[in-house]
Motif scaffolding. Sequence first.
Motif, PDB file in Angstrom:
ATOM      1  N   GLY A  61       0.781  -1.228   0.000  1.00 14.34           N
ATOM      2  CA  GLY A  61       0.000   0.000   0.000  1.00 14.34           C
ATOM      3  C   GLY A  61       0.814   1.281   0.000  1.00 14.34           C
ATOM      4  O   GLY A  61       0.257   2.370   0.112  1.00 14.34           O
ATOM      5  N   ASP A 116      -1.087   2.133   6.456  1.00 10.54           N
ATOM      6  CA  ASP A 116      -1.415   2.928   7.623  1.00 10.54           C
ATOM      7  C   ASP A 116      -0.216   2.947   8.552  1.00 10.54           C
ATOM      8  O   ASP A 116       0.049   1.977   9.241  1.00 10.54           O
ATOM      9  CB  ASP A 116      -2.644   2.350   8.340  1.00 10.54           C
ATOM     10  N   ASP A 171      -4.443  -1.860  -6.520  1.00 12.38           N
ATOM     11  CA  ASP A 171      -5.228  -2.954  -5.959  1.00 12.38           C
ATOM     12  C   ASP A 171      -5.009  -3.158  -4.464  1.00 12.38           C
ATOM     13  O   ASP A 171      -5.694  -3.954  -3.842  1.00 12.38           O
ATOM     14  CB  ASP A 171      -4.910  -4.259  -6.688  1.00 12.38           C
ATOM     15  N   ALA A 172      -4.037  -2.460  -3.882  1.00 13.37           N
ATOM     16  CA  ALA A 172      -3.672  -2.659  -2.479  1.00 13.37           C
ATOM     17  C   ALA A 172      -4.479  -1.757  -1.562  1.00 13.37           C
ATOM     18  O   ALA A 172      -5.009  -0.727  -1.981  1.00 13.37           O
ATOM     19  CB  ALA A 172      -2.180  -2.372  -2.294  1.00 13.37           C
ATOM     20  N   ASN A 173      -4.553  -2.157  -0.306  1.00 12.12           N
ATOM     21  CA  ASN A 173      -5.133  -1.287   0.719  1.00 12.12           C
ATOM     22  C   ASN A 173      -4.086  -0.242   1.077  1.00 12.12           C
ATOM     23  O   ASN A 173      -2.900  -0.557   1.165  1.00 12.12           O
ATOM     24  CB  ASN A 173      -5.500  -2.091   1.962  1.00 12.12           C
TER      25      ASN A 173
END
Length: 69
Positions: free
Chosen positions: A10, A66, A61-63
């Motif tokens: 991400g 965080d 396509d990734a989250n």
Amino acid sequence: MGLAIMARAGFDPQQSVVLWRNMAAAGGGQPPEFLSTHPAHGSRIEALQQAMEEALASHRDANPADCSG
């Protein structure tokens, strides 16, 4: 390999090029690439840019990462 991992995790893969440009600016001179165990900064940046299209597709396509802790 690291570019693909960061994209799937991400993180924005385009920042890898920024990182290596900063490393090149801060790092001073390097020995000739054929005498080194690591690629020259310019070669590394070129390889990252060549792999960027695929990394960006993985990143889409990734989250989102965080890192807020």
